[in-house]
Design a protein around this motif. Structure first.
Motif, PDB file in Angstrom:
ATOM      1  N   VAL A 275       0.830  -1.086   0.011  1.00  0.00           N
ATOM      2  CA  VAL A 275      -0.057  -0.022  -0.121  1.00  0.00           C
ATOM      3  C   VAL A 275       1.006   1.150  -0.021  1.00  0.00           C
ATOM      4  O   VAL A 275       0.599   2.018  -0.672  1.00  0.00           O
ATOM      5  CB  VAL A 275      -0.865   0.025   1.178  1.00  0.00           C
ATOM      6  N   ALA A 276       1.854   1.266   0.709  1.00  0.00           N
ATOM      7  CA  ALA A 276       2.796   2.383   0.614  1.00  0.00           C
ATOM      8  C   ALA A 276       3.402   2.625  -0.430  1.00  0.00           C
ATOM      9  O   ALA A 276       3.827   3.850  -0.812  1.00  0.00           O
ATOM     10  CB  ALA A 276       4.169   2.187   1.675  1.00  0.00           C
ATOM     11  N   GLN A 277       4.013   1.647  -1.382  1.00  0.00           N
ATOM     12  CA  GLN A 277       4.541   1.556  -2.474  1.00  0.00           C
ATOM     13  C   GLN A 277       3.468   2.311  -3.435  1.00  0.00           C
ATOM     14  O   GLN A 277       3.802   2.941  -4.251  1.00  0.00           O
ATOM     15  CB  GLN A 277       4.862   0.333  -2.911  1.00  0.00           C
ATOM     16  N   ARG A 278       2.177   1.978  -3.307  1.00  0.00           N
ATOM     17  CA  ARG A 278       1.057   2.450  -4.342  1.00  0.00           C
ATOM     18  C   ARG A 278       1.007   3.972  -4.138  1.00  0.00           C
ATOM     19  O   ARG A 278       0.709   4.760  -5.087  1.00  0.00           O
ATOM     20  CB  ARG A 278      -0.058   1.521  -4.102  1.00  0.00           C
ATOM     21  N   VAL A 279       0.899   4.502  -2.840  1.00  0.00           N
ATOM     22  CA  VAL A 279       0.486   5.758  -2.339  1.00  0.00           C
ATOM     23  C   VAL A 279       1.555   6.388  -2.408  1.00  0.00           C
ATOM     24  O   VAL A 279       1.474   7.883  -3.004  1.00  0.00           O
ATOM     25  CB  VAL A 279      -0.174   5.772  -0.854  1.00  0.00           C
ATOM     26  N   LEU A 280       2.898   6.152  -1.900  1.00  0.00           N
ATOM     27  CA  LEU A 280       4.017   7.070  -1.804  1.00  0.00           C
ATOM     28  C   LEU A 280       5.058   6.944  -2.982  1.00  0.00           C
ATOM     29  O   LEU A 280       5.364   7.702  -3.721  1.00  0.00           O
ATOM     30  CB  LEU A 280       4.587   6.950  -0.662  1.00  0.00           C
ATOM     31  N   LEU A 281       5.669   5.545  -3.214  1.00  0.00           N
ATOM     32  CA  LEU A 281       6.512   5.466  -4.185  1.00  0.00           C
ATOM     33  C   LEU A 281       6.131   5.593  -5.551  1.00  0.00           C
ATOM     34  O   LEU A 281       6.989   6.239  -6.407  1.00  0.00           O
ATOM     35  CB  LEU A 281       7.130   4.070  -3.815  1.00  0.00           C
ATOM     36  N   GLN A 282       5.038   4.909  -5.999  1.00  0.00           N
ATOM     37  CA  GLN A 282       4.857   5.215  -7.240  1.00  0.00           C
ATOM     38  C   GLN A 282       4.604   6.746  -7.774  1.00  0.00           C
ATOM     39  O   GLN A 282       5.022   7.014  -8.854  1.00  0.00           O
ATOM     40  CB  GLN A 282       3.449   4.260  -7.652  1.00  0.00           C
ATOM     41  N   PRO A 283       3.547   7.301  -7.244  1.00  0.00           N
ATOM     42  CA  PRO A 283       3.517   8.783  -7.438  1.00  0.00           C
ATOM     43  C   PRO A 283       4.737   9.555  -7.578  1.00  0.00           C
ATOM     44  O   PRO A 283       5.136  10.307  -8.525  1.00  0.00           O
ATOM     45  CB  PRO A 283       2.496   9.371  -6.584  1.00  0.00           C
ATOM     46  N   ALA A 284       5.600   9.418  -6.645  1.00  0.00           N
ATOM     47  CA  ALA A 284       6.841   9.948  -6.580  1.00  0.00           C
ATOM     48  C   ALA A 284       7.852   9.522  -7.698  1.00  0.00           C
ATOM     49  O   ALA A 284       8.411  10.485  -8.303  1.00  0.00           O
ATOM     50  CB  ALA A 284       7.644   9.744  -5.118  1.00  0.00           C
ATOM     51  N   ALA A 285       7.827   8.399  -7.976  1.00  0.00           N
ATOM     52  CA  ALA A 285       8.906   7.806  -9.154  1.00  0.00           C
ATOM     53  C   ALA A 285       8.515   8.338 -10.437  1.00  0.00           C
ATOM     54  O   ALA A 285       8.992   8.810 -11.454  1.00  0.00           O
ATOM     55  CB  ALA A 285       8.953   6.552  -8.929  1.00  0.00           C
ATOM     56  N   PHE A 286       6.918   8.255 -10.355  1.00  0.00           N
ATOM     57  CA  PHE A 286       6.304   9.138 -11.617  1.00  0.00           C
ATOM     58  C   PHE A 286       6.647  10.485 -12.048  1.00  0.00           C
ATOM     59  O   PHE A 286       7.188  10.814 -12.989  1.00  0.00           O
ATOM     60  CB  PHE A 286       4.760   8.897 -11.823  1.00  0.00           C
ATOM     61  N   LEU A 287       6.624  11.333 -11.004  1.00  0.00           N
ATOM     62  CA  LEU A 287       6.818  12.724 -11.036  1.00  0.00           C
ATOM     63  C   LEU A 287       8.265  12.948 -11.364  1.00  0.00           C
ATOM     64  O   LEU A 287       8.573  13.776 -12.127  1.00  0.00           O
ATOM     65  CB  LEU A 287       6.530  13.448  -9.529  1.00  0.00           C
ATOM     66  N   ILE A 288       9.428  12.163 -10.653  1.00  0.00           N
ATOM     67  CA  ILE A 288      10.720  12.335 -10.859  1.00  0.00           C
ATOM     68  C   ILE A 288      11.040  11.964 -12.241  1.00  0.00           C
ATOM     69  O   ILE A 288      11.621  12.370 -12.991  1.00  0.00           O
ATOM     70  CB  ILE A 288      11.334  11.563  -9.928  1.00  0.00           C
ATOM     71  N   GLY A 289      10.266  10.873 -12.653  1.00  0.00           N
ATOM     72  CA  GLY A 289      10.579  10.436 -14.358  1.00  0.00           C
ATOM     73  C   GLY A 289       9.969  11.767 -14.970  1.00  0.00           C
ATOM     74  O   GLY A 289      10.600  11.898 -16.109  1.00  0.00           O
ATOM     75  N   PHE A 290       8.905  12.200 -14.741  1.00  0.00           N
ATOM     76  CA  PHE A 290       8.505  13.375 -15.734  1.00  0.00           C
ATOM     77  C   PHE A 290       9.527  14.308 -15.551  1.00  0.00           C
ATOM     78  O   PHE A 290       9.862  14.976 -16.756  1.00  0.00           O
ATOM     79  CB  PHE A 290       7.064  13.814 -15.343  1.00  0.00           C
ATOM     80  N   LEU A 291      10.086  14.721 -14.485  1.00  0.00           N
ATOM     81  CA  LEU A 291      11.030  15.779 -14.439  1.00  0.00           C
ATOM     82  C   LEU A 291      12.089  15.518 -15.158  1.00  0.00           C
ATOM     83  O   LEU A 291      12.814  16.604 -15.944  1.00  0.00           O
ATOM     84  CB  LEU A 291      11.059  16.418 -13.037  1.00  0.00           C
ATOM     85  N   ALA A 292      12.584  14.231 -15.089  1.00  0.00           N
ATOM     86  CA  ALA A 292      13.798  13.858 -15.732  1.00  0.00           C
ATOM     87  C   ALA A 292      13.759  13.836 -17.522  1.00  0.00           C
ATOM     88  O   ALA A 292      14.588  14.169 -18.046  1.00  0.00           O
ATOM     89  CB  ALA A 292      14.323  12.268 -15.376  1.00  0.00           C
ATOM     90  N   LEU A 293      12.487  13.613 -17.726  1.00  0.00           N
ATOM     91  CA  LEU A 293      12.133  13.374 -19.356  1.00  0.00           C
ATOM     92  C   LEU A 293      12.159  15.037 -19.534  1.00  0.00           C
ATOM     93  O   LEU A 293      12.608  15.601 -20.600  1.00  0.00           O
ATOM     94  CB  LEU A 293      10.746  12.971 -19.584  1.00  0.00           C
ATOM     95  N   VAL A 294      11.531  16.038 -18.975  1.00  0.00           N
ATOM     96  CA  VAL A 294      11.497  17.425 -19.212  1.00  0.00           C
ATOM     97  C   VAL A 294      12.954  17.917 -19.239  1.00  0.00           C
ATOM     98  O   VAL A 294      13.330  18.927 -20.167  1.00  0.00           O
ATOM     99  CB  VAL A 294      10.806  18.174 -18.232  1.00  0.00           C
TER     100      VAL A 294
END
Length: 174
Positions: free
Chosen positions: A141-160
């Motif tokens: 549950v912690a992975q779904r709520v915290l880790l996945q959204p954070a990784a997605f946001l960091i990935g988006f910023l890395a892509l930009v």
């Protein structure tokens, strides 16, 4: 030469991090089952193909065959029915398999007669649901709520950032 390599590296990192739902969450334990008991009044066009007595005909199910009299329930099932009906939430759950009612079934996909009983008590009809619900471990549950959204946001910023580094290299004349 370093600018295109940095831009490609940031873009690859961004795509990898944004694709994290494909490889996360990692199972870190067995799901823990909970056994639920829910009671609600039967309404028009009720559950699992059962029709209430007010709706005649329809799908050909015979309402009288599906109804169980409250007095015909085993004592432990009557106790669970009363507890669920009197609960402010409309039901209750238990986690220990030893606390389940032996005379009731607990399927994961309830159906009429297997996890759903139509109980008649004092002239009223109720749906009595019993089922097994698999709950995920807290780490998942912690992975779904915290880790996945954070990784997605960091990935988006890395892509930009990769796009910005690549465009800067082209526009800057490197």
């Amino acid at each position: 030469m370093r600018t295109p390599l940095a831009a490609a590296g940031l873009a690859a990192l961004g795509v990898l991090l944004m694709a994290n739902p494909l490889y996360l969450p990692v199972a870190v334990g067995e799901p823990s089952p909970a056994y639920t008991h829910t009671v609600q009044p039967v309404t028009e066009g009720s559950v699992a193909g059962f029709e209430s007595p007010a709706a005649s005909g329809g799908n050909g199910s015979d309402a009288s065959d599906a109804v169980v009299a409250y007095a015909d329930l085993p004592p432990d099932a009557r106790e669970a029915f009363d507890r669920a009906r009197d609960s402010p939430e409309g039901g209750f759950g238990v986690e220990d398999p030893a606390e389940r009612v032996d005379s009731l079934s607990y399927p994961t996909e309830p159906a009429l007669g297997d996890g759903i009983l139509i109980v008649e008590r004092d002239g009223e009809r109720y749906e009595f649901w019993t089922r097994t619900v698999e709950r995920e471990p807290g780490a998942v549950v912690a992975q779904r709520v915290l880790l996945q959204p954070a990784a997605f946001l960091i990935g988006f910023l890395a892509l930009v950032a990769g796009a910005a580094v690549g465009l800067r290299g082209r526009l800057g004349g490197e």
